[in-house]
Design an enzyme around this catalytic site. Sequence first.
Site: not given
Ligand SMILES: Cc1cc2nc3c(=O)[nH]c(=O)nc-3n(C[C@H](O)[C@H](O)[C@H](O)COP(=O)(O)OP(=O)(O)OC[C@H]3O[C@@H](n4cnc5c(N)ncnc54)[C@H](O)[C@@H]3O)c2cc1C
Lengths: 388, 395, 269
Positions: A363, A130
Amino acid sequence: MNYYLTEEQQMIKELAAKIADEKVKPVAIKYDEEGTFPHDIVKILADSDLCGVYISEEYGGFGGGIFEMALVVEELSRACGGIALSFAASGLGAFPIILYGTKEHKEKYLPQIASGAKLAAFGLTEANAGSDAAGIQTTAVLDGDEYILNGTKQWITNGGEADIYTVIACTNRAKGARGFSAFIVEKGTPGFSFGKKENKMGIRASVTSELVFEDCRIPKENLLSKPGMGFIVAMKTLDRTRPGVAAQALGIAQGAFDEALKYSGERVQFDKPISSFQAIQHMLADMAIQIEAARCLVYQTCKLVDSGAKSISKESAMSKVFASDTAMKVTIDAVQVMGGYGYMKEYPVEKMMRDAKITQIYEGTNQIQRNVIALELIKEQKSGKKVN
Amino acid sequence: MASIKIIKDKCVGCKLCVGSCPFGAIEMVDKKAVILENCTLCSICVESCKFDAIDFQKDEVSNAVDISLYKGVWIFAEQKNGEPESISYELLGVGRKLADDLKTSLFAIIIGDEIENATKKLIAYGADKVIMVEDKSLNYYNDESYTDIFVQLIKENNPEIILLGATAYGRSLAPKIASRINTGLTADCTKLEIDLEDGKLLQTRPAFGGNLMATIICPKHRPQMATVRHKVMKELEPDEKRLGEVIRPNVNIPTDLKIKVKDVVSTITESVSLTEADVIVSGGRGMGDPKNFELISELANVLGGAVGASRATVDAGWIGYSHQVGQTGQTVGPKVYFACGISGAIQHIAGMSSSDTIIAINKNPDAPIFKVATFGIVGDVLEILPLLIKEFKKA
Amino acid sequence: MNIIVCVKQVPATNEVKMNKETNTIIREGIEAIINPFDTYAIEEGVRIKEKTGGKTTVLSMGIPSVADLLKETLAVGIDEAVLLSDRTFAGADSLATSYALSKGIEHIGDYDLIVCGKQAMDGDTAQVGPGLAEKLGIPHTTYVRKIEEINDKYIRCQRMTEDGYDIIEMPLPAVITVVKEINEPRLPSLKGMMRAKRAVVTVLTAKDIGADSDLCGLKGSPTQVVKTFVPVHDVQSEMIEGEPEEQAEKLAKKLLSMQFNTSDSTEVI
Ligand SMILES: Cc1cc2nc3c(=O)[nH]c(=O)nc-3n(C[C@H](O)[C@H](O)[C@H](O)COP(=O)(O)OP(=O)(O)OC[C@H]3O[C@@H](n4cnc5c(N)ncnc54)[C@H](O)[C@@H]3O)c2cc1C
Ligand SMILES: Cc1cc2nc3c(=O)[nH]c(=O)nc-3n(C[C@H](O)[C@H](O)[C@H](O)COP(=O)(O)OP(=O)(O)OC[C@H]3O[C@@H](n4cnc5c(N)ncnc54)[C@H](O)[C@@H]3O)c2cc1C
Ligand SMILES: Cc1cc2nc3c(=O)[nH]c(=O)nc-3n(C[C@H](O)[C@H](O)[C@H](O)COP(=O)(O)OP(=O)(O)OC[C@H]3O[C@@H](n4cnc5c(N)ncnc54)[C@H](O)[C@@H]3O)c2cc1C
Ligand code: SF4
Ligand code: SF4
């Protein structure tokens, strides 16, 4: 505030506003409840020529940039952030082609996207990758004239509805992020299917699905840029399109504010409209200040991006963080101003509050954006370059 | 050429005229009124100035006729399957008064097939004479043949007044006739009177969706033609013993018509059509759901009435457009009109305000519909309607 | 097929507010729009043209600034715009309007179908369509809610009536006036808007179209407005209070005491 839009930009904004008010508003609640894809609105957008605002005239577009796209997204989001996303995510899928596609790629795909005949999508995220996009596990292996893709992308907006996908996959595991490459995959390619459609908290009119690749063979010409450039393609694309998410947040905030302001003049308690209470007035004032500040930042960032400036990551991140945090605050306050009515599904603000949340997540989460901003600041300070 | 100007010396800058212009064509400049270029020369403002500061130079109407040659009041008796429509009786009601004031005869013009029986009724309802043109080909209303016949009759007889119903057919036939014989036509009248001084017909009608009433005359042309809104004029008590003359004039029945009426289809499923109904039960967005419209139909059924609707519900696809009451729908004037969950937007009121008794049921005590209601109930329609249905079933 | 659509500029709101003290109408900031019914006429014209080929022209009689409104129609598919604008036309009633428009149409020439709105929001007469057809000596059908068939020779359409519709067939050229049921007007497209911005509206005077000034404007208008006033609704409202059961009972009693007959609707009161 007068942003001195060009006549064309003014026209785009007006048209998008008209569609938002006349076509999207009446169906926003319905699509939210059903969680179905708004094919009828997508058709209206296609007929309006708005799908091509950010694509050059050469390829059937209008010749604008991110600013023009943001104006459309903002206006549509006033009425429904979910429906606006179908439009914006198509832009996200198209930008890698605009930025890195060959003439052949552009001739083949951009006119279809510009006319609205086809939607695009962008596939980066995976179950275990993510925020840490460098962790993706989908692979692409060159076999003669073809690449063979294997793996699963998760939460891809427009997944299943789009015809054109830009997908980031790993072509050389050993090189880490430098071993990623970007590809164009068309819907209907054998071995390419769609997984589960997600059931979401907000933006429910937008579809979010898995992209599943099982020995999916695509012609090697579908490679965007060079092998190993995939991560760069993804990051540069996101830097450019992030103000689009910011515009979505801005529109949602504006929509919620408009509802709250109108309601505050109509709702009478203690024999007076609630807008006569200072507590409400201050809340409304604060909402308006934040929205206008966000708009200044978003528009200016769009102009910066469209100017062709090289370094835009920091600004683009700032606009997204600020606008999305604003959207969250403003929608929460809008529900507050409207009291119990605001909490009810008959009124649109509770939906807007749910819709706003995603803008802080996708994003690049706002935490990640702050990381980016901070790193840039430190870098700038060290190199003694401008900090303005 | 006709012109309008403000006489600066007389204008005291009171702004009365500014508000009177429906086109926003008067502005104040340096405390004096100024007529802007978007003035349509409608002359509405002239009267508003209490200081005679608006100088309106009117052209003499050209092609005036010798009005003394025209006599008699005519009404067009619309019929269906040989039975006069209710508008015909209403026209006879008002026509009778006009003819009496002018000391002239009242004629009913009826065109159709197998209409012999109808002539008796027209006489009972007030006609002195019935001019009847009967032919198989005239069975259905046809713009072309009806106009041809009507114009022949006018040229032969020179009536001074012709009234037609402001119905779908009347609003098509009247302007076609007026245009052919080059006379004035006032649309949709709700009041007709004779100016007892000079015998002119004063025709009052709503314009701007019912927001403005205008009194219109046709001073130099004859006949003076008007269409009359349905359900506004009162019909007379029929008197079977009244005597009258039936005339079958010698007219050319046009053949080889360009306009062909292929079919006449009735789509209103209820027993009563909206404009004919004496009771209308209308539902608005406050019904909440298309399913709840069943309550509306049920009450309408119990009362032998028709179902109406606000535009909000028509736009939402809850019910067909033919049920829409209002400015852009049907104008109705039943004895009793129920507005259930309808807010009472001016556009809706425009279509139903001439109803004799208006009943409003709305949960919002401040809903504008209560301002035109005879009886108001503040409450939930979904609760009140079933109770009402029960009450009327009892009765 | 060449189609001419007649459109009228009207004030955006037909709401009239009364100033209670001065007994006059209050109108402020009146924006001008295309008569709402005419937008359905425009859409129908464009749809027919898209099917049959040919050209669509909008025609309006009005003040010079109407030209800007006419340009908007080019953004939704109309090909050309013609405005009849001349002080000679001012003060026209529906007869004089019909005459002027008919001269404009003859000037444009080569037409197969003329489409008008059902009625204008301000004048509200619904008389111009039929009047115009008569001046041109061609057939017309009012209140058209559907076109069943149209070809070079004839049109077959459904005219809305109080209790249903008639199916009418007539040869072309002809005039139809349309009701809102006929279609859902499209929104403009960006390319259309760009084209509209650059477009030029042809403006013609009475002389240009060979109109007899005796038949135009006030001079050519047999009707005259002699008085206007704002209607007052002085109804005496009675609110029926109580629990829902009581309310229903009281209301039913009141209506029934007005000899409101529940079984035979023709005999009420
Ligand atoms: C409705 C929806 C549509 C989407 N559409 C697309 C799309 O079209 N294409 C695509 O590629 N992706 C898409 N995504 C994916 C989206 O970009 C990711 O959900 C996003 O990048 C966050 O990743 P994650 O959900 O795995 O969160 P995680 O990375 O698991 O993060 C969980 C929490 O930890 C925090 N965190 C993680 N790493 C750190 C760090 N290093 N420092 C501080 N805090 C941290 C985050 O801020 C968050 O609060 C979509 C997601 C959703 C929910
Ligand atoms: C050019 C133009 C032309 C128009 N022409 C027409 C026309 O011909 N006809 C027409 O009707 N409209 C017309 N309109 C639309 C008009 O302005 C209004 O929008 C419309 O009439 C509103 O319909 P409504 O009263 O059903 O809905 P609303 O205005 O939404 O009112 C619903 C009402 O129901 C009440 N309510 C809600 N729930 C309940 C309950 N459970 N029990 C009791 N009451 C409840 C509410 O208090 C409210 O007053 C036109 C508008 C324009 C601009
Ligand atoms: C208060 C008031 C009352 C009036 N009462 C009458 C009356 O009773 N009788 C009468 O003859 N005149 C009357 N008039 C004058 C009338 O409004 C004008 O003649 C007007 O130019 C045309 O009539 P309309 O607005 O009723 O249009 P309608 O006949 O209702 O319009 C039908 C269609 O004709 C076309 N059309 C109408 N006008 C134009 C135009 N200028 N340019 C292009 N297309 C057009 C449009 O397609 C429109 O949808 C009245 C005017 C006012 C202000
Ligand atoms: S009403 Fe008469 S006096 Fe008053 S501002 Fe107008 S023109 Fe002048
Ligand atoms: S004549 Fe009619 S349009 Fe002209 S200023 Fe007077 S009221 Fe307004």
